[in-house]
Design an enzyme around this catalytic site. Sequence first.
Site, mmCIF file in Angstrom:
data_model
loop_
_atom_site.group_PDB
_atom_site.id
_atom_site.type_symbol
_atom_site.label_atom_id
_atom_site.label_comp_id
_atom_site.label_asym_id
_atom_site.label_seq_id
_atom_site.Cartn_x
_atom_site.Cartn_y
_atom_site.Cartn_z
ATOM 1 N N LYS A 138 -10.391 0.542 11.186
ATOM 2 C CA LYS A 138 -9.849 -0.134 9.993
ATOM 3 C C LYS A 138 -10.065 0.724 8.754
ATOM 4 C CE LYS A 138 -8.041 -3.326 7.389
ATOM 5 N NZ LYS A 138 -8.465 -4.732 7.328
ATOM 6 N N THR A 186 -13.140 -7.567 7.691
ATOM 7 C CA THR A 186 -13.240 -6.133 7.417
ATOM 8 C C THR A 186 -14.616 -5.904 6.808
ATOM 9 O OG1 THR A 186 -10.866 -5.842 7.098
ATOM 10 C CG2 THR A 186 -12.317 -4.190 6.097
#
Length: 288
Positions: free
Chosen positions: A172, A97
């Site tokens: 995300k 991420t």
Amino acid sequence: MRVAFLGLGIMGFPMAGHLASKGGHEVTVYNRTVAKAQAWVARFGGTSATTPAAAAAGQDMIFCCVGNDDDLRQVTTGPEGAFAAMAPDAIFVDHTTASAEVARELFAAARQGGFHFIDAPVSGGQAGAENGRLTVMCGGEAAAYDRAEPVIAAYAQKCQRLGEAGAGQLTKMVNQICIAGLVQGLSEALHFAEKAGLDVEQVVATISKGAAQSWQMENRHKTMAEGKFDFGFAVDWMRKDLGICLAESRRNGATLPVTALVDQFYGDVQAMGGRRWDTSSLIARLRR
């Protein structure tokens, strides 16, 4: 296929394991802590490498799951990084991420090097990684994604290309913005139920069958009520992710008042000593 996996944290370790055990691929692993790579090989077979470049050499596909933008640059374009050893037309799939900015940067570097880069952050936490039930959000070229998706399926229940480079990371961010608001709302609701003298278990059993239902309610309400936070996705990681969301919002003009507020609340949890507590620990600051 011949594949490599860089980064064997709580997510990467089981994900790489699924590539070997479920996918049947020949896996080479790399981890900064050599003992962890050795433990993975002892459990799943395959081989370990001492550098990202050594792990990537000659592989069809390289997977990665590290901490942040800087970690990602280190294992890709840094000294002894994987990009220097990538085979022509190979695919680098990044599950970190990170920012959309670094995804686009590495996509451009991969194109210049004659190979492919897909940003593919995941959702589902440690349990999702261990059970092979992750949701994977991807950005990059369609042809490269089509080649990678059947391999990613070894640990994913859902994998989707959302657009060009950076689109996976942006998606995300949407995911983390949703979670931040949901967990704060659930924390306040459970805190209110406690203060009102209600049976929390009965309340949740009732309202979870209506419009208030969520994954967080179903999977976290019991441990939140019990004050148990020694599992799951850590507050430190969530603050890193929300920092990425807020930085991107400053670039694209999105207004995120609730996200900014919840980020501050997580700062309070950190100050309480909860840096490694699960994100559901937001309720702890209401009980002080």
